[in-house]
Design an enzyme around this catalytic site. Structure first.
Site, short mmCIF file in Angstrom:
data_model
loop_
_atom_site.label_atom_id
_atom_site.label_comp_id
_atom_site.label_asym_id
_atom_site.label_seq_id
_atom_site.Cartn_x
_atom_site.Cartn_y
_atom_site.Cartn_z
N HIS A 121 -3.32 -16.68 -1.06
CA HIS A 121 -4.65 -16.05 -1.09
C HIS A 121 -5.10 -15.96 -2.54
O HIS A 121 -4.30 -15.74 -3.43
CB HIS A 121 -4.58 -14.64 -0.48
CG HIS A 121 -5.92 -14.12 -0.12
ND1 HIS A 121 -6.74 -13.46 -1.01
CD2 HIS A 121 -6.61 -14.18 1.06
CE1 HIS A 121 -7.87 -13.14 -0.40
NE2 HIS A 121 -7.82 -13.57 0.84
N GLU B 116 -5.17 -15.31 8.27
CA GLU B 116 -5.28 -16.39 9.26
C GLU B 116 -3.99 -16.61 10.03
O GLU B 116 -4.00 -17.13 11.15
CB GLU B 116 -5.66 -17.71 8.57
CG GLU B 116 -6.82 -17.63 7.60
CD GLU B 116 -8.16 -17.65 8.27
OE1 GLU B 116 -8.25 -17.15 9.40
OE2 GLU B 116 -9.12 -18.13 7.66
N1 COA Z 1 0.68 -24.09 0.59
C1 COA Z 1 1.13 -24.82 -0.44
N2 COA Z 1 0.77 -24.64 -1.71
C2 COA Z 1 -0.07 -23.65 -1.96
C3 COA Z 1 -0.58 -22.81 -0.95
C4 COA Z 1 -0.18 -23.07 0.36
N3 COA Z 1 -0.63 -22.35 1.39
N4 COA Z 1 -1.39 -21.89 -1.50
C5 COA Z 1 -1.42 -22.15 -2.82
N5 COA Z 1 -0.63 -23.20 -3.10
C6 COA Z 1 -0.40 -23.82 -4.38
C7 COA Z 1 -1.60 -24.68 -4.75
O1 COA Z 1 -1.44 -25.99 -4.28
C8 COA Z 1 -1.60 -24.62 -6.23
O2 COA Z 1 -0.65 -25.50 -6.74
P1 COA Z 1 -0.95 -26.35 -8.07
O3 COA Z 1 -1.11 -25.35 -9.16
O4 COA Z 1 0.27 -27.21 -8.17
O5 COA Z 1 -2.21 -27.10 -7.78
C9 COA Z 1 -1.16 -23.21 -6.49
O6 COA Z 1 -0.35 -22.82 -5.38
C10 COA Z 1 -2.42 -22.38 -6.64
O7 COA Z 1 -2.28 -21.23 -6.08
P2 COA Z 1 -3.45 -20.19 -6.19
O8 COA Z 1 -4.19 -20.34 -7.47
O9 COA Z 1 -2.87 -18.87 -5.86
O10 COA Z 1 -4.37 -20.67 -4.97
P3 COA Z 1 -5.94 -20.63 -4.86
O11 COA Z 1 -6.47 -19.31 -5.22
O12 COA Z 1 -6.55 -21.80 -5.50
O13 COA Z 1 -6.09 -20.85 -3.30
C11 COA Z 1 -6.01 -20.54 -1.00
C12 COA Z 1 -6.06 -19.84 -2.35
C13 COA Z 1 -6.15 -19.52 0.13
C14 COA Z 1 -7.18 -21.53 -0.90
C15 COA Z 1 -4.67 -21.30 -0.87
O14 COA Z 1 -3.61 -20.39 -0.94
C16 COA Z 1 -4.58 -22.15 0.38
O15 COA Z 1 -5.05 -23.29 0.39
N6 COA Z 1 -3.96 -21.62 1.49
C17 COA Z 1 -3.91 -22.35 2.72
C18 COA Z 1 -5.24 -22.27 3.45
C19 COA Z 1 -5.47 -20.91 4.06
O16 COA Z 1 -4.59 -20.28 4.63
N7 COA Z 1 -6.74 -20.44 3.95
C20 COA Z 1 -7.15 -19.17 4.48
C21 COA Z 1 -7.38 -18.17 3.38
S1 COA Z 1 -7.69 -16.55 3.99
#
Ligand code: COA
Length: 364
Positions: free
Chosen positions: A251, A309
């Site tokens: 998140h 989710e």
């Molecule tokens: N699975 C794998 N890797 C993940 C991840 C996940 N669910 N969530 C974050 N990461 C990784 C990213 O790939 C990124 O890696 P990088 O630096 O090598 O590119 C790193 O962790 C970034 O994390 P963070 O900055 O905390 O994530 P964000 O704020 O950009 O993204 C979300 C937040 C929710 C978009 C992300 O966690 C995600 O895509 N989750 C899955 C989708 C989901 O459940 N969405 C519903 C949200 S309520």
């Protein structure tokens, strides 16, 4: 172009505060969500959907009489709006996504009012689902509460009280969540002086994306693909090795487990006590444990835990809501927050207009 800190690009607008709000507060480090002064755990227990509607729009929990009046107003709006949405479904080719149908259905509204917009979300989702499945449509029943009638419009029969209550809790739980992407989109449109219907259309567009509201369907696909708890570790490691994201985990704001995951897990336990057991609950818990520890190994120092989710998928599934409607059901709850933020943003009278840094070609 200056190089002042004001012109530093904040990718993803992280840590940028764009508004003062009295509607909700997300404290990511502590795992707290406060909606108009109530913790989400408390609100989910004490506030049925109509009561949450009043809290978000008027700032106070209603009296019993006001709650019943609001529930009735939502019911009458469902009944009144349904024929127009049925005509729309008959007249157009149904879009592949129910969110697109909810968005198109906004055009059938004659008045810009939050009750109608809110009622429309469930009516459009149910009509989209039964139309594309070629099932006879179910007319709304204003005597039922919003959540109960949504389940009835989908399944064609009155739901068990425990099922209606579980969906009600879900809708309250997701009703608002700080400056999330769809709420921000809604506020940007509100800030231009545009109308509520356009703002809600923007919210729906943002919610559709898998990084925001589109994850619960894929969570269920993931649980199906894993099948049994013993296979979780291999499957998760394989996905991570391929550079795939694990849906329902991580998140932008929460650095601990999303408090809404616990609320929904509790709703599942209550359903279980009333005799409805989710066949996927144990599997989901095992997959969550494995995914959290694999993500911790892969990204030491980042805190990636279950988000809302994850258990949304398990809860909506056991309530009989088809997975293609999960995000549309999310919209049926979040629309309360969009309407509240629309009014709050309008009251500021300030256009949201950020800046960008030009990195293209210079003129010759
Ligand atoms: N699975 C794998 N890797 C993940 C991840 C996940 N669910 N969530 C974050 N990461 C990784 C990213 O790939 C990124 O890696 P990088 O630096 O090598 O590119 C790193 O962790 C970034 O994390 P963070 O900055 O905390 O994530 P964000 O704020 O950009 O993204 C979300 C937040 C929710 C978009 C992300 O966690 C995600 O895509 N989750 C899955 C989708 C989901 O459940 N969405 C519903 C949200 S309520």
């Amino acid at each position: 172009m200056t190089n002042s800190p004001l012109h530093e690009v904040q990718n993803g607008l992280e840590n940028v505060v764009v508004a003062e709000t009295e509607i909700s507060d997300v404290q990511g480090a502590k795992g707290l969500l406060v909606i108009r002064g109530y913790g989400v755990e408390e609100l989910a227990e004490l506030s049925p959907f109509a009561s949450t509607t009043s809290l978000l729009w008027r700032g106070v929990l209603p009296s019993r009489t006001d709650e019943e009046a609001l529930s009735r107003a939502l019911g009458l709006a469902r009944e009144r709006l349904s024929p127009g949405v049925v005509r729309l479904a008959e007249a157009t080719r149904l879009p592949a996504s129910p969110l697109e149908f909810q968005r198109a259905a906004l055009a059938t509204l004659e008045h810009e009012n939050p009750v109608d917009v809110t009622a429309l979300m469930t009516v459009a989702a149910a009509i989209w689902y039964r139309s594309q499945a070629r099932m006879p449509l179910v007319t709304p029943d204003a005597r039922l509460d919003h959540a109960a009638d949504f389940l009835r419009m989908l399944a064609g029969e009155r739901p068990a009280p425990a099922a209606a209550q579980a969906l009600d809790r879900y809708l309250t739980t997701v009703s608002d969540h700080g400056m999330n992407a769809s709420t921000f989109a809604t506020r940007v449109v509100a800030s231009t002086g545009s109308d509520l219907i356009s703002a809600v259309a923007a919210g729906l567009g943002a919610l559709k994306g898998p990084l925001h509201g589109g994850a619960p369907g894929p969570v269920l696909d993931m649980l199906d693909a894993i099948g049994t708890p013993e296979r979780a570790a291999v499957w998760i490691e394989d996905q991570l090795a391929k550079g795939e994201r694990i849906m329902g985990m991580g998140h932008r704001i929460y650095k601990v487990r999303d408090p809404r995951a616990a609320v929904l897990e509790k709703a599942l336990e209550e359903l279980e006590r009333s005799g409805t057991r989710s066949p996927r609950l144990d599997l989901a818990r095992a997959v969550e444990r494995v995914a959290a520890s694999s993500l911790k190994r892969k990204y030491p120092g980042r805190e990636l835990h279950a988000n809302v989710e994850f258990y949304t998928a398990v809860l909506l599934d056991v309530l009989g809501i088809p997975r293609e409607l999960f995000t549309a059901t999310f919209a049926a709850g979040r629309v309360l927050g969009w309407c509240a933020h629309f009014s709050e943003q309008k009251a500021t009278g300030r256009l949201i207009r950020p800046d960008s840094r030009y990195v293209g070609k210079a003129p010759l």
